[in-house]
Design a protein around this motif. Structure first.
Motif, PDB file in Angstrom:
ATOM      1  N   ALA A 248       3.822  33.312  34.377  1.00 59.10           N
ATOM      2  CA  ALA A 248       4.565  32.325  33.589  1.00 59.10           C
ATOM      3  C   ALA A 248       5.963  32.270  34.181  1.00 59.10           C
ATOM      4  CB  ALA A 248       4.621  32.732  32.126  1.00 59.10           C
ATOM      5  N   THR A 249       6.319  31.106  34.704  1.00 60.65           N
ATOM      6  CA  THR A 249       7.607  30.995  35.386  1.00 60.65           C
ATOM      7  C   THR A 249       8.337  29.738  34.940  1.00 60.65           C
ATOM      8  OG1 THR A 249       6.765  29.619  37.154  1.00 60.65           O
ATOM      9  CG2 THR A 249       6.616  31.998  37.489  1.00 60.65           C
ATOM     10  N   THR A 250       9.601  29.688  35.283  1.00 63.19           N
ATOM     11  CA  THR A 250      10.347  28.457  35.040  1.00 63.19           C
ATOM     12  C   THR A 250      11.478  28.373  36.060  1.00 63.19           C
ATOM     13  OG1 THR A 250      11.520  27.159  33.390  1.00 63.19           O
ATOM     14  CG2 THR A 250      11.824  29.520  33.275  1.00 63.19           C
ATOM     15  N   LEU A 251      11.818  27.150  36.420  1.00 62.57           N
ATOM     16  CA  LEU A 251      12.930  26.944  37.345  1.00 62.57           C
ATOM     17  C   LEU A 251      14.171  26.577  36.545  1.00 62.57           C
ATOM     18  CD1 LEU A 251      11.249  24.827  40.192  1.00 62.57           C
ATOM     19  CD2 LEU A 251      12.187  27.138  40.419  1.00 62.57           C
ATOM     20  N   THR A 252      15.275  27.178  36.892  1.00 58.03           N
ATOM     21  CA  THR A 252      16.517  26.897  36.169  1.00 58.03           C
ATOM     22  C   THR A 252      17.632  26.641  37.167  1.00 58.03           C
ATOM     23  OG1 THR A 252      15.785  28.600  34.641  1.00 58.03           O
ATOM     24  CG2 THR A 252      18.008  27.753  34.310  1.00 58.03           C
TER      25      THR A 252
END
Lengths: 127, 434
Positions: free
Chosen positions: A65-69
């Motif tokens: 589970a990843t996210t770009l910020t």
């Protein structure tokens, strides 16, 4: 300038960070920076790489589970008071800092990553 | 006083059957005449009230299940005018899963007889001080036992559950002799007693009436020892009044079914076929004299065995064994009914995938309840604050839905084992059967 940082969800148990870094290494990706934040139940690994979009895709494919910020990356001269001067500007503009970590660039310069609530506004202020 | 109503508790089998014959005819007619839904079920089966001439004809009638109760929520199975209803009780869960049971004054009176029989069977009389540490309110435990204790004439302490320190204090200061609560809370009180520096010699408890959740013989021994009492089992379900459908006597060898109010059958859960004496199957219960909420051939989903042998205690009511499991997926956790589908509903509402694992264990005689939920990239955000908030929101939503508080754990995607075919969502590590 701003950078895309990858954040990865990590359960709080032994071997998790190792597993993530091993996977990244197996894809021949070099990490520029890494920071870990943790609570008693889970952690978040934040990394800076050269091609965040591609690496992020590889990670999600692998089941993370990843996210770009979007984060601020500021080169700060190695002199007293330089960092606090920047922070002061942000504080005056009422910009909230969520977290910060630092690494050394290829050119041996100190780079500080700042995660702020309004990254575009922050960038224009610091310029 | 050994029996609360000796004439019926120790009646001849002929007399009990005669009562059942008379009551079933009336009960079926009452349901047929006053519950349109039930009438349509009977019509579909082609059976008329006139076809029911006695208890032996009961097999002709359709079953009712939780499905029907769900369909008819909230009052589709109410058989009297609302002005004649004086109380309701309810199971936990949200609309659809929740069961609302209605009672007329007479229903409450007969229910109180049932729990009074249980209290007297546990050695209770006017001389006793009954401490009721079942929850009061929508849950049937508190008020059910309360009304029975009052009927017996006991000094009744309406403690409700929780506030353990005060429970111990009242137990000691007011010299409670009979404790009524869930077995896990009884076990907890036993530990609390010890921790408070008191021994069983400092209190006057002699008996406990424990129900609403599964418990084992070894748990019984633990509780008996830690509280210095004899522990009695009691069985019931909200759909059929509440605790007091059956109760244990001093023989501690199965629970006597109050057969003048309830008729029990054991069926094959797959085929619905009625099984013979002593065979293991699903317990089906029929209320015989309910006014507000008659339930005929209600499938309890509890797997059970009936014992028709005469009991040494002198009662002629048949006995049921402790339920040995369920024929559906309902879990009983800390006395609360939990369906995995309720958890699934919350997860989907909150935007999670339905990949979850429920883990239940019993540590120091108390149920632990953990839910592992996979976090997806869509749900994940970069800050600890946001992820913690998400987890908290999920916890709260689950608590609202289930009525008890599970410990939630967010885990990485694809870490919960997928299985071929039917997913294994529940890992119940409790040993509920000896």
């Amino acid at each position: 300038m701003t950078l895309q940082q990858i954040s990865i969800f990590m359960e709080n148990k032994p071997g998790m960070l190792c597993e993530i870094t091993k996977f990244i290494a197996s894809k021949n990706v070099n990490m520029r920076a890494l920071a870990v934040a943790d609570t008693e139940k889970f952690g978040i690994v934040r990394i800076i790489v050269d091609d965040p979009t591609l690496v992020n895709e590889m990670l999600t494919k692998e089941g993370y589970a990843t996210t770009l910020t979007k984060v601020l990356a500021i080169e700060i001269p190695d002199e007293p008071g330089k960092f606090s001067a920047i922070l002061e500007k942000l504080a005056k503009a009422d910009i909230n800092i969520e977290y910060s970590y630092a690494f050394t660039s290829k050119e041996s310069k100190a780079v500080t990553i700042l995660r702020v609530d309004d990254v575009d506004k922050a960038e224009s202020i610091i310029k | 006083m050994k029996y609360f109503q000796q004439d019926i508790e120790c009646a001849s089998r002929e007399k009990i059957e005669a009562i059942q014959n008379e009551k079933i005819v009336k009960q079926v007619k009452h349901a047929y005449d006053n519950i349109p839904y039930y009438r349509s079920l009977m019509d579909q089966k082609g059976v008329k009230p006139e076809d029911i001439k006695g208890i032996k004809d009961i097999y002709k009638l359709p079953f009712l299940s939780k499905y029907d109760l769900r369909e008819q929520y909230p009052d589709g199975l109410l058989a009297v005018d609302k002005k004649d209803v004086v109380r309701i009780h309810s199971t936990s869960g949200t609309t659809g899963k929740r069961v609302i049971a209605y009672y007329t004054e007479n229903d409450l009176d007969l229910w109180a007889d049932c729990t009074a029989r249980a209290i007297v069977a546990a050695g209770g009389s006017k001389e006793d001080v009954v401490q009721i540490a079942y929850g009061y309110g929508l849950f049937t435990g508190g008020m059910g036992l309360h009304d029975g204790a009052r009927k017996v004439g006991c000094m009744t302490l309406p403690m409700s559950s929780g506030n353990t320190e005060r429970q111990i204090q009242f137990m000691h200061d007011l010299k409670s002799t009979i404790l009524c609560c869930t077995p896990s809370y009884a076990a907890y009180l036993g530990e609390a007693l010890k921790e408070s520096g008191l021994t069983t010699k400092d209190i006057n408890l002699k008996a406990g009436i424990f129900g609403a959740e599964p418990w084992t013989e070894s748990m019984r021994k633990d509780i008996e020892k830690s509280l210095g009492i004899k522990a009695y089992d009691i069985f019931g379900l909200t759909e059929l009044s509440g605790p007091g459908v059956s109760y244990e006597c001093e023989e501690q060898a199965g629970m006597h079914i109050n057969e003048d109010h309830f008729y029990a059958e054991i069926i094959n859960p797959e085929t619905g076929e009625v099984l013979g004496d002593g065979e293991k199957g699903e317990l089906v219960l029929t209320s015989l004299d309910k006014e507000a909420f008659p339930l005929i051939r209600y499938r309890t989903r509890d797997i059970c065995i009936l014992n028709k042998e005469k009991c040494k205690c002198g009662r002629s009511f048949i006995r049921m064994a402790k339920p040995m499991g369920r024929s559906d997926d309902m879990l009983i956790i800390r006395g609360v009914n939990v369906f995995p589908s309720q958890i699934e509903t919350v997860l989907l509402e909150q935007g999670y995938t339905p990949n979850y694992l429920i883990e239940i264990d019993r540590v120091n005689n108390t149920d632990t309840f953990d839910i592992y939920v996979e976090l997806t990239s869509e749900q994940f955000s970069d800050t600890i604050k946001d992820v913690s908030l998400k987890e908290k929101e999920l916890s709260n939503a689950l608590k609202t839905m289930l009525g008890i508080n599970p410990k939630t754990h967010l885990v990485a995607p694809k870490t919960i084992a997928r299985s071929e075919g039917k997913a294994v969502r529940v890992n119940d590590k409790r040993k509920l059967i000896d």
